[in-house]
Design an enzyme around this catalytic site. Structure first.
Site, PDB file in Angstrom:
ATOM      1  CD  GLU A  32      -2.250   1.671   0.141  1.00  0.00           C
ATOM      2  OE1 GLU A  32      -2.328   2.913  -0.341  1.00  0.00           O
ATOM      3  OE2 GLU A  32      -3.008   0.815  -0.343  1.00  0.00           O
ATOM      4  CB  ALA A 113       3.844  -2.446  -5.448  1.00  0.00           C
ATOM      5  N   GLY A 179     -24.286  14.931  -9.675  1.00  0.00           N
ATOM      6  CA  GLY A 179     -25.368  14.792  -8.991  1.00  0.00           C
ATOM      7  C   GLY A 179     -25.502  13.058  -8.293  1.00  0.00           C
ATOM      8  NE  ARG A 269     -12.771   6.931  -6.061  1.00  0.00           N
ATOM      9  CZ  ARG A 269     -12.042   8.036  -5.552  1.00  0.00           C
ATOM     10  NH1 ARG A 269     -12.366   9.031  -5.346  1.00  0.00           N
ATOM     11  NH2 ARG A 269     -10.600   7.494  -5.352  1.00  0.00           N
ATOM     12  CG  HIS A 440     -44.851  -0.400  17.983  1.00  0.00           C
ATOM     13  ND1 HIS A 440     -45.201   0.005  16.587  1.00  0.00           N
ATOM     14  CD2 HIS A 440     -45.509   0.029  18.938  1.00  0.00           C
ATOM     15  CE1 HIS A 440     -45.780   1.174  17.219  1.00  0.00           C
ATOM     16  NE2 HIS A 440     -46.091   1.201  18.451  1.00  0.00           N
TER      17      HIS A 440
END
Length: 460
Positions: A32, A113, A179, A269, A440
């Site tokens: 990462e 990486a 949107g 994205r 309830h």
């Protein structure tokens, strides 16, 4: 250094796959380059929802009088402290994820990486000047924000979701280009905190991929809260004028100019594959996404890909589920999760959730359906909590009564949808779901009413 599996990308897909692979006995290394947790944990899901919670609390405080509560002094908020709290939440969760991944014995390499090639049946990965080898390779490098080529945009200090989550100053006015889900959540945050928000969406309605009724209902609520919405609008350029940014767009053939202190780009994205492969070694891609089959296999034997980088369903919970399934497939086992019913959630107020197919999609596929719908204005818990317009809608097969889909717009919709996802995955009918006693007063009582309405038996 040799491993059974190398995983590139430490977001929800990567760290979940790493944990499951290591738990199954595979020697695992996880790469990462930024921060464990990926975009979701550091720049997306978690920080966004943290801000939404603060905004919701602010709304509640402003309306305290209707609950019989008097706030002695004028309530106020500190944007800097809201952001600081968000950072603390993110830090706590990223620390927890990193600790958990390490506890499984996963080697974590926090460097970029590059997949350099294959030699003698082993894939070579270079990171920080070191070379790692692995029998299998799992790519889950996620996605980046799409920046449209709008003239003038690059000359401004525009926001993406990353900057919007970091600013300790609330803009007086904000234009959101897009949107979709990201745009709607940020519109909710900033409008609640008192910012004048304008949404500019190219499609004919906001949330264009969701149920039409959800789109229409959310649009009504946002407009009621002072948010301006322009749909069927194409942004032509961004100008700077008198210390402000001006979004110039065409809406239904008419030129419009909206000035604002800040502009947020939220049109979607795209898969993140730039610089991932080296030396001419690569896997098949299509329009930037890595192409995979139903078992996550790429065009190169031994290389798999999951999550946003495949651009199929870009959701954190889907990525996590794929991570678990991919680890099992690589280990030669059956995947334990059904990936066919993926709930989609939007954390506006009220929340929005959907799973399965909509009524329009069923008709397009030639599937005979019947539906049940319950307006949550009659739900006791909704009345207690002063909830606005909301509903739960269930779509079932007209002949078998099997539940095919559900669309929710109400408080706790993102929690309630799991019950309907369970029903779809297990092929349950409306009659079976109606046979359950729900407590309830709760929001989930709306599920009972919706499935009973499919049979014309709803009480409320």
């Amino acid at each position: 250094m040799r491993y059974d599996i190398a995983i590139v990308g430490g977001g929800p897909a990567g760290y979940t796959a790493a944990e499951r692979a290591a738990a199954g006995g595979l020697k695992t290394v996880l790469f990462e380059k930024k921060a464990i947790g990926g975009v979701c944990l550091n720049e997306g899901c978690i920080p966004t929802k943290t801000l939404l919670y603060s905004a919701k609390l602010w709304d509640t405080m402003k309306g305290a009088a209707k609950y019989g509560i008097t706030v002695p002094d004028a309530p106020a908020f500190d944007m800097g402290k809201i952001i600081d709290r968000k950072d603390k939440v993110v830090k706590k969760l990223t620390g927890g994820v990193k600790m958990t991944v390490g506890s499984y014995g996963v080697a974590i390499v926090e460097k970029e990486a590059v997949i350099a090639g294959e030699e003698n049946g082993m894939f070579r990965i270079v990171a920080g000047g070191e070379t790692y080898e692995a029998t299998y390779l799992l790519v889950c490098t996620g996605s980046d924000t799409v920046i449209p080529p709008i003239p003038g945009l690059s000359d401004t200090d525009y926001w993406t979701s990353k900057e919007a989550l970091e600013s300790k100053e609330l803009p007086r006015s904000l234009v959101i280009i897009g949107g979709g889900v990201i745009g709607m959540e940020f519109a909710s945050v900033f409008a609640s905190l008192g910012c004048k928000v304008t949404i500019v969406e190219a499609m004919e309605r906001i949330l264009p991929t969701m149920d039409r009724e959800i789109s229409q209902s959310l649009s009504m609520l946002l407009k009621k809260r002072g948010v301006a919405i322009h749909t069927g609008a194409m942004v032509e350029k961004i100008e700077q004028e008198d210390g402000q940014l001006v979004c110039c767009f065409t809406e239904k053939g008419k030129a419009q100019r909206i000035p604002a202190q800040q502009i947020l780009v939220a049109i979607g994205r795209r898969p993140n594959t730039q610089g991932l492969f080296a030396g001419g070694f690569e896997v098949a891609c299509e329009r930037g996404r890595i192409v995979t089959d139903q078992s996550f296999r790429t065009s190169v034997e031994g290389i798999y890909a999951i999550g946003d980088v495949t651009a199929k369903i870009q959701l954190a919970h889907m990525a996590s589920a794929q991570g678990i399934c991919a680890a099992h497939i690589i280990a030669g086992q059956q995947p334990p999760i059904n990936l066919n019913a993926v709930p989609g959630c939007i954390y506006t107020d009220p929340e929005i959730a959907s799973v399965g197919i909509t009524e329009d999609e069923a008709k397009a596929q030639g599937i005979p359906v019947k539906k049940g719908k319950y307006l949550m204005t009659g739900n006791g818990r909704s009345i207690i909590d002063e909830q606005e317009r909301g509903f739960i809608k269930v779509i079932a097969h007209a002949e078998t009564d099997v539940i095919l889909g559900a669309q929710l717009m109400c408080a706790r919709a993102t929690d309630i949808v799991s019950e309907l996802s369970t029903a779809i995955v297990n092929g349950l009918t409306c009659a079976q779901l109606a046979s359950v006693i729900r407590p309830h007063p709760t929001f989930c009582e709306g599920v009972t009413e919706a499935v009973e309405d499919v049979h014309g038996m709803a009480i409320h």
